[in-house]
Motif scaffolding. Structure first.
Motif, mmCIF file in Angstrom:
data_model
loop_
_atom_site.group_PDB
_atom_site.id
_atom_site.type_symbol
_atom_site.label_atom_id
_atom_site.label_comp_id
_atom_site.label_asym_id
_atom_site.label_seq_id
_atom_site.Cartn_x
_atom_site.Cartn_y
_atom_site.Cartn_z
ATOM 1 N N LEU A 1 -7.338 -2.443 -3.987
ATOM 2 C CA LEU A 1 -8.352 -2.159 -5.002
ATOM 3 C C LEU A 1 -7.919 -2.664 -6.368
ATOM 4 O O LEU A 1 -8.726 -3.226 -7.114
ATOM 5 C CB LEU A 1 -8.616 -0.656 -5.054
ATOM 6 C CG LEU A 1 -9.614 -0.185 -6.116
ATOM 7 C CD1 LEU A 1 -10.983 -0.800 -5.880
ATOM 8 C CD2 LEU A 1 -9.696 1.336 -6.133
ATOM 9 N N GLU B 1 0.815 -1.200 0.000
ATOM 10 C CA GLU B 1 0.000 0.000 0.000
ATOM 11 C C GLU B 1 0.855 1.260 0.000
ATOM 12 O O GLU B 1 0.537 2.241 -0.677
ATOM 13 C CB GLU B 1 -0.946 0.002 1.202
ATOM 14 C CG GLU B 1 -2.042 -1.037 1.150
ATOM 15 C CD GLU B 1 -3.032 -0.771 0.035
ATOM 16 O OE1 GLU B 1 -3.043 0.340 -0.520
ATOM 17 O OE2 GLU B 1 -3.800 -1.694 -0.305
ATOM 18 N N LEU C 1 -8.201 5.374 0.500
ATOM 19 C CA LEU C 1 -8.238 4.521 -0.685
ATOM 20 C C LEU C 1 -7.086 3.520 -0.606
ATOM 21 O O LEU C 1 -5.916 3.901 -0.660
ATOM 22 C CB LEU C 1 -8.119 5.368 -1.957
ATOM 23 C CG LEU C 1 -8.023 4.614 -3.278
ATOM 24 C CD1 LEU C 1 -9.288 3.788 -3.502
ATOM 25 C CD2 LEU C 1 -7.789 5.562 -4.434
ATOM 26 N N THR D 1 -16.697 -1.119 -5.054
ATOM 27 C CA THR D 1 -16.852 0.216 -4.476
ATOM 28 C C THR D 1 -16.652 0.229 -2.962
ATOM 29 O O THR D 1 -16.452 1.297 -2.382
ATOM 30 C CB THR D 1 -18.249 0.772 -4.807
ATOM 31 O OG1 THR D 1 -19.256 -0.084 -4.245
ATOM 32 C CG2 THR D 1 -18.456 0.851 -6.317
ATOM 33 N N SER D 2 -16.708 -0.934 -2.333
ATOM 34 C CA SER D 2 -16.524 -0.985 -0.880
ATOM 35 C C SER D 2 -15.078 -0.730 -0.465
ATOM 36 O O SER D 2 -14.809 -0.522 0.723
ATOM 37 C CB SER D 2 -16.980 -2.348 -0.344
ATOM 38 O OG SER D 2 -16.178 -3.404 -0.870
ATOM 39 N N PHE D 3 -14.138 -0.747 -1.427
ATOM 40 C CA PHE D 3 -12.738 -0.507 -1.089
ATOM 41 C C PHE D 3 -12.430 0.982 -0.982
ATOM 42 O O PHE D 3 -11.337 1.345 -0.555
ATOM 43 C CB PHE D 3 -11.822 -1.155 -2.134
ATOM 44 C CG PHE D 3 -11.837 -2.653 -2.090
ATOM 45 C CD1 PHE D 3 -11.011 -3.351 -1.229
ATOM 46 C CD2 PHE D 3 -12.702 -3.378 -2.891
ATOM 47 C CE1 PHE D 3 -11.033 -4.738 -1.174
ATOM 48 C CE2 PHE D 3 -12.727 -4.764 -2.856
ATOM 49 C CZ PHE D 3 -11.895 -5.441 -1.983
ATOM 50 N N VAL D 4 -13.360 1.831 -1.416
ATOM 51 C CA VAL D 4 -13.207 3.274 -1.238
ATOM 52 C C VAL D 4 -13.996 3.653 0.014
ATOM 53 O O VAL D 4 -15.215 3.769 -0.004
ATOM 54 C CB VAL D 4 -13.724 4.046 -2.460
ATOM 55 C CG1 VAL D 4 -13.494 5.543 -2.275
ATOM 56 C CG2 VAL D 4 -13.044 3.558 -3.729
ATOM 57 N N THR D 5 -13.289 3.825 1.125
ATOM 58 C CA THR D 5 -13.925 4.045 2.419
ATOM 59 C C THR D 5 -13.512 5.397 2.985
ATOM 60 O O THR D 5 -12.659 6.101 2.424
ATOM 61 C CB THR D 5 -13.534 2.926 3.405
ATOM 62 O OG1 THR D 5 -12.111 2.997 3.647
ATOM 63 C CG2 THR D 5 -13.874 1.556 2.828
ATOM 64 N N SER D 6 -14.093 5.749 4.114
ATOM 65 C CA SER D 6 -13.738 6.995 4.797
ATOM 66 C C SER D 6 -12.333 6.941 5.386
ATOM 67 O O SER D 6 -11.745 7.980 5.685
ATOM 68 C CB SER D 6 -14.752 7.282 5.904
ATOM 69 O OG SER D 6 -14.787 6.200 6.837
ATOM 70 N N LEU E 1 -5.175 1.455 -2.500
ATOM 71 C CA LEU E 1 -4.984 1.355 -3.945
ATOM 72 C C LEU E 1 -4.517 -0.034 -4.368
ATOM 73 O O LEU E 1 -5.022 -0.600 -5.343
ATOM 74 C CB LEU E 1 -3.980 2.418 -4.402
ATOM 75 C CG LEU E 1 -3.803 2.558 -5.913
ATOM 76 C CD1 LEU E 1 -5.119 2.898 -6.579
ATOM 77 C CD2 LEU E 1 -2.755 3.629 -6.223
#
Length: 288
Positions: free
Chosen positions: A256, A51, A251, A243-248, A253
């Motif tokens: 994803l 990451e 990201l 889309t669940s991999f883009v969280t608050s 990456l």
């Protein structure tokens, strides 16, 4: 004799001109192909990075490789298998239904043309002119009142209706290439409509059927808007799961990219496996 010299030299000049443009066209084709493939290659490379390395700017191309992104995708958090199975079920079943409906319809519009068949084809095409967003609210209200929210069969029905116009147009162009003599011979042998479609027409237009099936499968597999609005947890598809991999929290990456490559793998495998049939099918109805 002097008047014949230019005409005799003209074909040679044209041939020489074509030979000069050949290498440049080949180079242009390679550049375009690399531009299309480069994002996919970059996604795969990023999926094998950590990451911290994936988030660097400029990107760390030669960073150490790892499979932590794939481990996290398959073992960490929610399981990806139900969304993948939902996407596979919706794509395969809807594609089969599209073929079962589009082939007889294309047969009626090409080999046994109905009256005002051009108006019929335009009607099929006009159904694709409405933006999906414009019809999303009525479809949601219908699904809610019918108790079909978060139901995989609702997606199958929508995917079938969404891909049917394109399939009818494609199959009509393929079926119009079937020789009439083959159909007349089948009628003389006493073959009914079902046997004619199965034993005579299907083997001839098999590349077209494969191309149509692959395109419908890809459209169904990649569809996001319907699945995002009309499903929750039971009928969640693979694009919605991505889309669940883009969280608050940020990201992730590398994870994803690993998930995107796994989700894209069935389409890539199907495309490579059917590439010969796809090229034959897409070029079958292009030459009259």
């Amino acid at each position: 004799m002097s008047t014949l010299a230019p005409t005799a030299a003209a074909p040679a000049a044209v041939k020489k001109k074509k030979s000069r443009g050949g290498p440049w066209l080949s180079l242009l084709a390679w550049i375009v192909g690399i531009l299309f493939v480069l994002p996919v290659v970059w996604m795969v490379l990023t999926s094998f990075h950590g990451e911290s390395d994936a988030a660097q700017n400029p990107p760390a191309v030669f960073a150490p490789l790892t499979i932590e992104g794939y481990k996290e995708f398959f073992t960490g958090g929610a399981s990806p298998w139900p969304p993948l199975l939902n996407s596979l079920t919706a794509s395969v079943v809807s594609t089969a239904l599209v073929l079962l409906l589009s082939i007889p319809a294309a047969y009626a519009l090409s080999i046994k043309p109905v009256k005002k068949w051009t108006d019929t084809l335009f009607f099929f095409l006009s159904t694709k002119m409405l933006p999906i967003v414009a019809g999303l609210l009525p479809l949601y209200l219908f699904a809610q009142s019918a108790g079909l929210l978060d139901n995989i069969w609702l997606l199958i029905i929508f995917y079938t209706s969404m891909n049917l116009p394109i399939a009818v147009w494609m199959m009509r162009s393929f079926l119009s290439e079937v020789p009439v003599e083959m159909l007349e011979a089948a009628q003389m042998d006493g073959a009914n409509l079902v046997k004619t479609l199965r034993s005579v027409i299907a083997p001839v237009v098999m590349p077209g059927i494969a191309a149509t099936a692959l395109i419908c499968f890809i459209f169904s597999w990649n569809e996001l808007l319907f699945a995002r609005v009309l499903t929750a947890t039971v009928a969640e598809t693979a694009p919605v799961f991505l889309t669940s991999f883009v969280t608050s929290q940020g990201l992730f990456l590398a994870q994803l990219c690993a998930a995107a490559f796994v989700v894209s793998l069935p389409v890539l495998v199907a495309g490579f496996a059917a590439q010969d049939k796809l090229v034959q099918g897409l070029s079958l109805g292009s030459v009259k």
